[in-house]
Design an enzyme around this catalytic site. Structure first.
Site, mmCIF file in Angstrom:
data_model
loop_
_atom_site.group_PDB
_atom_site.id
_atom_site.type_symbol
_atom_site.label_atom_id
_atom_site.label_comp_id
_atom_site.label_asym_id
_atom_site.label_seq_id
_atom_site.Cartn_x
_atom_site.Cartn_y
_atom_site.Cartn_z
ATOM 1 N N LYS A 182 44.054 80.484 88.876
ATOM 2 C CA LYS A 182 44.016 81.063 90.233
ATOM 3 C C LYS A 182 44.725 82.423 90.267
ATOM 4 C CE LYS A 182 44.586 81.123 94.893
ATOM 5 N NZ LYS A 182 43.673 81.016 95.965
ATOM 6 N N LYS A 214 51.146 87.432 98.078
ATOM 7 C CA LYS A 214 51.777 86.214 97.543
ATOM 8 C C LYS A 214 51.243 85.926 96.131
ATOM 9 C CE LYS A 214 51.732 81.209 97.917
ATOM 10 N NZ LYS A 214 51.408 79.998 98.624
HETATM 11 P P1 NAD Z 1 49.678 77.117 106.563
HETATM 12 O O1 NAD Z 1 51.031 77.745 106.732
HETATM 13 O O2 NAD Z 1 48.664 77.302 107.646
HETATM 14 O O3 NAD Z 1 49.833 75.539 106.302
HETATM 15 C C1 NAD Z 1 50.881 74.957 105.580
HETATM 16 C C2 NAD Z 1 51.333 73.746 106.370
HETATM 17 O O4 NAD Z 1 52.292 73.010 105.630
HETATM 18 C C3 NAD Z 1 52.029 74.132 107.697
HETATM 19 O O5 NAD Z 1 51.297 73.584 108.793
HETATM 20 C C4 NAD Z 1 53.416 73.523 107.568
HETATM 21 O O6 NAD Z 1 53.935 73.036 108.793
HETATM 22 C C5 NAD Z 1 53.155 72.397 106.592
HETATM 23 N N1 NAD Z 1 54.353 71.879 105.950
HETATM 24 C C6 NAD Z 1 55.448 72.543 105.520
HETATM 25 N N2 NAD Z 1 56.338 71.673 104.995
HETATM 26 C C7 NAD Z 1 55.787 70.429 105.091
HETATM 27 C C8 NAD Z 1 56.220 69.133 104.711
HETATM 28 N N3 NAD Z 1 57.411 68.923 104.135
HETATM 29 N N4 NAD Z 1 55.399 68.091 104.956
HETATM 30 C C9 NAD Z 1 54.182 68.281 105.522
HETATM 31 N N5 NAD Z 1 53.723 69.493 105.910
HETATM 32 C C10 NAD Z 1 54.517 70.547 105.687
HETATM 33 O O7 NAD Z 1 49.125 77.673 105.167
HETATM 34 P P2 NAD Z 1 47.613 77.623 104.639
HETATM 35 O O8 NAD Z 1 46.926 78.896 104.959
HETATM 36 O O9 NAD Z 1 47.010 76.323 105.037
HETATM 37 O O10 NAD Z 1 47.870 77.639 103.063
HETATM 38 C C11 NAD Z 1 48.307 76.496 102.362
HETATM 39 C C12 NAD Z 1 48.288 76.802 100.878
HETATM 40 O O11 NAD Z 1 46.965 77.185 100.489
HETATM 41 C C13 NAD Z 1 49.195 77.970 100.477
HETATM 42 O O12 NAD Z 1 49.801 77.661 99.249
HETATM 43 C C14 NAD Z 1 48.236 79.141 100.360
HETATM 44 O O13 NAD Z 1 48.696 80.136 99.452
HETATM 45 C C15 NAD Z 1 46.998 78.437 99.841
HETATM 46 N N6 NAD Z 1 45.734 79.122 100.131
HETATM 47 C C16 NAD Z 1 45.486 79.613 101.374
HETATM 48 C C17 NAD Z 1 44.276 80.245 101.629
HETATM 49 C C18 NAD Z 1 43.944 80.786 103.004
HETATM 50 O O14 NAD Z 1 42.962 81.522 103.137
HETATM 51 N N7 NAD Z 1 44.715 80.440 104.044
HETATM 52 C C19 NAD Z 1 43.326 80.382 100.610
HETATM 53 C C20 NAD Z 1 43.587 79.842 99.361
HETATM 54 C C21 NAD Z 1 44.811 79.211 99.126
#
Ligand code: NAD
Length: 294
Positions: free
Chosen positions: A167, A242
């Site tokens: 990735k 990131k």
């Molecule tokens: P986000 O911030 O919308 O969601 C993350 C969630 O995790 C939040 O709702 C938060 O409250 C929750 N969280 C934190 N600690 C927690 C715990 N202890 N228990 C349960 N829930 C908990 O982020 P996202 O956009 O959904 O991204 C999530 C992951 O996916 C990241 O690592 C990001 O880099 C990756 N990602 C995101 C995208 C994108 O387009 N958004 C694309 C590819 C990869």
């Protein structure tokens, strides 16, 4: 047995919803009420702690912001999991953290897979994500039916951490190539080329790449690219930064010189500081076009 889904944010929420659509019983947890409410509305059985989500679960899926979140949560929940539980982490985190997380799970007698994704919120919603998988074959085979409910493409890249490695290497190519494409449009403009003329040549010549032909940073040549809607939606610059930082951390610990990856990280750091993290990463062209010689 149920699936425990921890982290129901922008990505995790729709991924959990797609598991429900596929007929899985999903118990979800997220400390943010809005995320929990949205997941509940899509059929996830939302509970009020990670431990409660794990009760009766044979699979634990995490979609969290960082490696620290994953490791902290794994330390908390692994002791409470049924023996032989599959831990499937889809977050984008450092390779070293992914290996440490898998080790925690394996030491306790569980299966572990790192399976970061590409495809963004659109892919998460449409269940068309690409999964890059790291972990032993047995764990990959166990994970596959769940991955199929959430995505369309699956590449088993190697042992633990290999999914994260794939990735961040891919996204380092993407960050660097977007800057190269943007610089070419900035230069072409100063030399009197129209954006369309440069696109017509480069998109069918050796400059061809995804950053140009799918996510073209100037409005016009590719009507679906974020440039045509003020760079709204798409892949946020903050997430690109990131991933570039994760690549730099991995390059530093592996002792690999990645001069362009480092420079791209610096340019995206400046861009995000000035423009904010929210617009599509192709918006970096707006500053590259404004800037004179570096
Ligand atoms: P986000 O911030 O919308 O969601 C993350 C969630 O995790 C939040 O709702 C938060 O409250 C929750 N969280 C934190 N600690 C927690 C715990 N202890 N228990 C349960 N829930 C908990 O982020 P996202 O956009 O959904 O991204 C999530 C992951 O996916 C990241 O690592 C990001 O880099 C990756 N990602 C995101 C995208 C994108 O387009 N958004 C694309 C590819 C990869």
């Amino acid at each position: 047995m149920t699936v425990a889904f921890l982290g129901l944010g922008n990505m995790g929420g729709p991924m959990a919803a797609n598991l429900v659509t596929s007929g899985e019983q999903v118990a979800g947890y997220d400390p943010v009420p809005a995320a929990a409410d949205a997941a509940r509305a899509s059929g996830v059985s939302v509970v009020d702690s990670a431990a409660a989500a794990l009760a009766g679960a044979s699979v634990v899926i995490t979609m969290l912001p960082s490696g620290k979140h994953v490791l902290d949560l794994y330390r908390e929940i692994i002791p409470t999991a049924e023996p032989g539980t599959l831990f499937l982490d889809c977050s984008t985190i450092e390779v070293a953290d992914a290996r440490a997380a898998a080790e925690l799970a394996r030491e306790a007698g569980h299966l572990a897979v790192d399976a970061p994704v590409s495809g963004g919120v659109v892919g998460a919603t449409a269940a068309t994500l690409t999964f890059m998988i790291g972990g032993p074959s047995e764990a990959f085979i166990t994970a596959e039916p769940y991955l199929r409910s959430m995505g369309a493409k699956f590449v088993h890249c190697g042992d633990s951490g290999a999914g994260q490695a794939a990735k961040i290497c891919n996204n380092m190519i993407l960050g660097v190539s977007m800057i190269a494409v943007s610089e070419a449009f900035a230069l072409g403009q100063k030399l009197g080329l129209t954006d369309q003329a440069l696109f017509d040549v480069a998109s069918t010549a050796s400059g061809q790449c995804w950053a140009l032909t799918t996510n073209c940073p100037v409005p016009g040549p590719v009507p679906t690219s974020p440039a045509n809607r003020g760079y709204a939606g798409g892949f946020a610059a903050g997430l690109m930064l990131k991933d570039l930082r994760l690549a730099q951390a991995a390059a530093s610990s592996a002792g690999v010189a990645t001069a362009l990856g480092r420079h791209a990280t610096d340019l995206y750091t400046e861009f995000v500081a000035d423009d904010g993290p929210g617009r599509d990463f192709s918006a970096i062209i707006t500053t590259l076009r404004e800037n004179g010689p570096a």
